[in-house]
Enzyme design. Structure first.
Site: not given
Ligand code: BGC
Length: 788
Positions: A304
């Site tokens: 993530d």
């Molecule tokens: C989130 C993810 C997301 C990623 C990219 C993160 O803060 O937890 O679900 O895909 O950001 O935007």
């Protein structure tokens, strides 16, 4: 043709006459060309370029620096985001114009080997662009939130929703869509519950597989997320989840296992949190032993955004790609290879997986993209899906509304619909259809005084909204509910036929919800509802409540004031039309709850310690300015007893149970049959559903299993199958069949680290909800069965 070679050839035949030479060249060019081309390629080495069959060779040809670049993304580039909010990128990367500006991430290209940069974009409710400078924003279809999709209990419908994302990603030149998100809705306050599907892993995994199949059908990869146990947003980047192995396997990993096995996702995203002391992105047990070796996952694992602690440890554990990628991570990995703490073979394996992903993508295969998605066509599909997932919670002869009704419409959200949640699950949409517009589109009349009062109020409040900033992602602008005077309500009761009030709630990434004034109604909301009820009932008129929220709210203390309650969730940009489709009876409601509605928050077992205990910062540890998260800890005392597994097993009353939902018609269940009374390799159950009412409708049929509890304690029932009937006309029947395999019978025994189906009597319970069981049938398993 290599002209140099021809010239060298000239040298050898120098003794020949000029005319002969010309003749010879002609012969070479027109007659002998194919023969010579082959020998030329063999003699002059063509530069190596990536293709589907030479991946291993390309890995060998990469330098260490190049390999590391491939496993660390190019950083986050959000045009217009204030400087200093995000960690700095490599300045060289910032000079490279992105293929698709405003997406969540991209990977490095290695031009000399023909490896392009991939584009990754969120998310669960539609393609998400973040470009604060764009003169003309790029729009995408805002489909309903994840919980609504799952509430359809319909894999065909949810696949269609996935297809919208797949088509639009393709139209915009995107390679990977960062969805489906399906962590378990463990607690109603979970800030990202709206993105997720259910409190049940079987339902979550099955819906995730359908969405994945819809997206990947278009040659676009998904990233199933967040692996695993990302059930709390507070302190999410440093939250240590303490959970038993059994609960982890049966509740928090099961959905991922199903999705991996049923839909072959191209990628998977690890979560922010730690599980039992190890960051998920650094857990070899999770990523290599369970995900790859046990389940056979063939795709790429990415972190993530900014997750984890040490990029080299993460890589070694099996987390192939660090996203969005920071220059210091590149250095950490290079150092680890040089000092021997990370084997080159581990790095090579991740690079190989990355290249296997690259060769499947649209960018690598030069798939053309138009930048012109069919927003109109996709919006129409989104409207259909939205109405299929709304859940009718109560209906005392109030719905459907009669066509000529004049509606007195209350609640900010009736005029300013909440289409979805905030954060990466948000979507930049061209328009939203609010309920007032939806009702008018369906031919209803609106009581005009209310309409203008709300519209003026919302307009003046919106004027106070600060200029758009990247931080809106985490701090949505919320307008306070307009106060409604009693006299207005009394007057409305006199000059309209029915009252509709919408209760609106928004939540999103990085924050959990609160009990007061969020899970519970505010005092003002309750007062308005009570006055509406008294005034309209005094005139023999009905009051309808529409809930426009991403998750569960308290309903037990006020539901007696309403004649009908529709859980409309956050239904996407066509929401107002979809709600009106249900209220008018154009669509017969067929959604059912995928999560229990407790009587009160304290009835939820995880309420005792949600969202966990905050720990002091370590010496020298600083808070991130964007996501200030402290170290924290949460213990999953509820173990496997999450949601209905707790309420039903312990006979605790809910406001609305898991699987509940009403229709404008009735269904009869009959003729339950099992293929055998003794379980061998599998067993098939069939049941006939008949529409016994007057209106055409669809029924969600649910199969729960009650398993013998000899060595292991078990919930009273667990969902093991579901199906939605076709649209059954009045009097029409359909026979549904479900097949159970040993996997569905088994529970996880941590003592022997195995899934085991215990010998004894099993009861199949088929019904309309987890408590409304219509037919049961028993079968027997002779011996304990250890299931791989
Ligand atoms: C989130 C993810 C997301 C990623 C990219 C993160 O803060 O937890 O679900 O895909 O950001 O935007």
């Amino acid at each position: 043709m290599d002209l140099d070679f021809l010239n060298r050839l000239d040298f050898h035949i120098i003794k020949l006459s000029l005319s002969n030479i010309i003749l010879m060249k002609k012969c070479l060019l027109f007659i002998c060309l194919p023969f010579f081309s082959l020998s030329v390629a063999a003699q002059t080495k063509e530069p190596l370029q990536l293709n589907k069959t030479n991946i291993k060779q390309v890995v060998k040809a990469l330098t260490l620096d190049e390999k590391v670049k491939l496993v660390v993304g190019m950083g986050m580039h959000i045009p217009g985001a204030s400087a200093g909010l995000l960690p700095p990128n490599d300045p060289e990367d910032d000079k490279i114009t992105p293929k698709v500006p405003g997406t969540s991430g991209r990977t490095h290209a290695i031009d000399r080997l023909g490896i392009p940069s991939l584009t990754l974009s969120d998310g669960p409710a539609g393609i998400h662009f973040m470009d604060l400078t764009a003169a003309k924003p790029k729009y995408a279809t805002a489909i309903p939130i994840g919980t609504l999709l799952a509430s359809t209990w319909d894999t065909i419908m949810t696949k269609k929703a996935g297809e919208i994302l797949g088509r639009e990603a393709k139209d915009y030149g995107i390679d990977i869509v960062l969805t489906p998100a399906f962590n378990i809705q463990r607690n109603p306050l979970g800030g990202r519950n709206f993105e997720y599907y259910s409190e049940d892993p079987f339902l979550s995994g099955t819906i995730a597989a359908a969405v994945t199949n819809g997206i990947q059908k278009y040659g676009i990869g998904v990233s199933v997320k967040h692996f695993a146990a990302n059930n709390t947003e507070t302190n999410r980047m440093k939250l240590n989840t303490i959970v038993s192995e059994r609960a982890l396997r049966e509740i928090y990993l099961k959905g991922f296992e199903i999705a991996v096995k049923k839909s072959n996702p191209w990628t998977l995203m690890t979560s922010y949190n730690l599980i039992n002391g190890t960051y998920t992105s650094e857990s070899k047990n999770l990523l290599t032993d369970i995900l790859r070796k046990e389940w056979g996952f063939k795709g790429l694992v990415m972190s993530d955004w900014f997750a984890g602690q040490n990029a080299a440890t993460s890589l070694k554990a099996g987390n192939d790609l660090q996203m969005p990628g920071r220059p210091d991570q590149v250095q950490t990995i290079i150092n680890a290879v040089k000092n021997g703490s990370l084997a080159m073979s581990d790095l090579d394996e991740s690079v190989e997986r990355f290249l296997n992903l690259v060769v499947k993508t649209g960018t690598f295969n030069n798939v053309p993209y138009s930048n012109k998605p069919d927003l109109k066509g996709n919006a129409a599909v989104s409207r259909t899906v939205a109405s299929e997932g709304m859940v009718l919670l109560k209906n005392d002869h109030a719905l459907p509304l009669s066509k000529s009704s004049t509606v007195a419409l209350f609640g900010n959200a009736s005029y300013d619909i909440i289409a979805g949640g905030t954060g990466s699950g948000d979507v930049v949409k061209k328009y939203t259809v609010s309920l007032d517009e939806g009702l008018v589109n369906s031919g209803f009349k609106l009581q005009q005084n209310n309409k203008s009062a709300y519209e003026n109020y919302i307009k003046s409040e919106k004027a106070k909204k600060p200029a758009p900033s990247f931080m809106d992602v985490f701090n949505p602008f919320v307008i306070k509910e307009m106060e409604v005077k009693n006299e207005i309500i009394t007057a409305s009761a006199a000059n309209s036929d029915v009252a509709i009030i919408t209760i609106g709630r928004i939540s999103g990434e990085s924050k959990d919800r609160k009990v007061a004034d969020d899970f519970n109604l505010t005092d003002a909301e309750k007062q308005t509802l009570k006055t509406l009820s008294e005034s309209f009932h005094a005139k023999n008129k009905k009051v309808i409540v529409v809930i426009n929220a991403g998750g569960v709210i308290e309903t037990a203390s006020w539901n007696q004031w309403a004649d009908a309650i529709l859980m409309a969730w956050q239904p996407g940009m066509e929401g107002g039309n979809a709600i009106a489709d249900i209220l008018s009876g154009k669509v017969n409601p067929s959604g059912k709850l995928t999560t229990s509605f407790p009587v009160s928050y304290i009835d939820v077992p995880s309420s005792k310690n949600f969202p966990g205990k905050q720990l002091p910062l370590k010496e020298g540890e600083i808070l991130d300015p964007v996501m200030p998260t402290y170290p924290a800890e949460i213990t999953y005392d509820d173990d496997i007893y999450v949601g209905y597994r707790h309420f039903n097993t312990n006979n605790i009353k809910t406001a609305y149970e898991f699987g509940f939902g009403l229709s404008y018609t009735q269904f009869e269940y009959s003729d339950i049959k099992l293929s055998s009374s003794e379980f061998k390799d599998k067993i098939t159950a069939t049941i006939t559903i008949k529409n016994t009412g007057k209106t055409a409708g669809k029924e969600v049929v649910q199969l729960y299993l009650n398993a013998p509890s000899v060595k292991l304690k078990k919930p009273s029932e667990e969902l093991k199958g579901f199906a939605k009937t076709k649209l059954l006309q009045a009097g029409e029947s359909q026979t549904i069949s479900f097949t159970l395999t040993p996997g569905e019978l088994a529970s996880y025994d941590s003592n022997i680290s195995s899934w085991i189906a215990e010998a004894g009597n099993y009861t199949i319970q088929i019904g309309a909800s987890s408590l409304n069981i219509k037919k049961t049938k028993q079968f027997h398993l002779a011996k304990d069965l250890v299931v791989k």
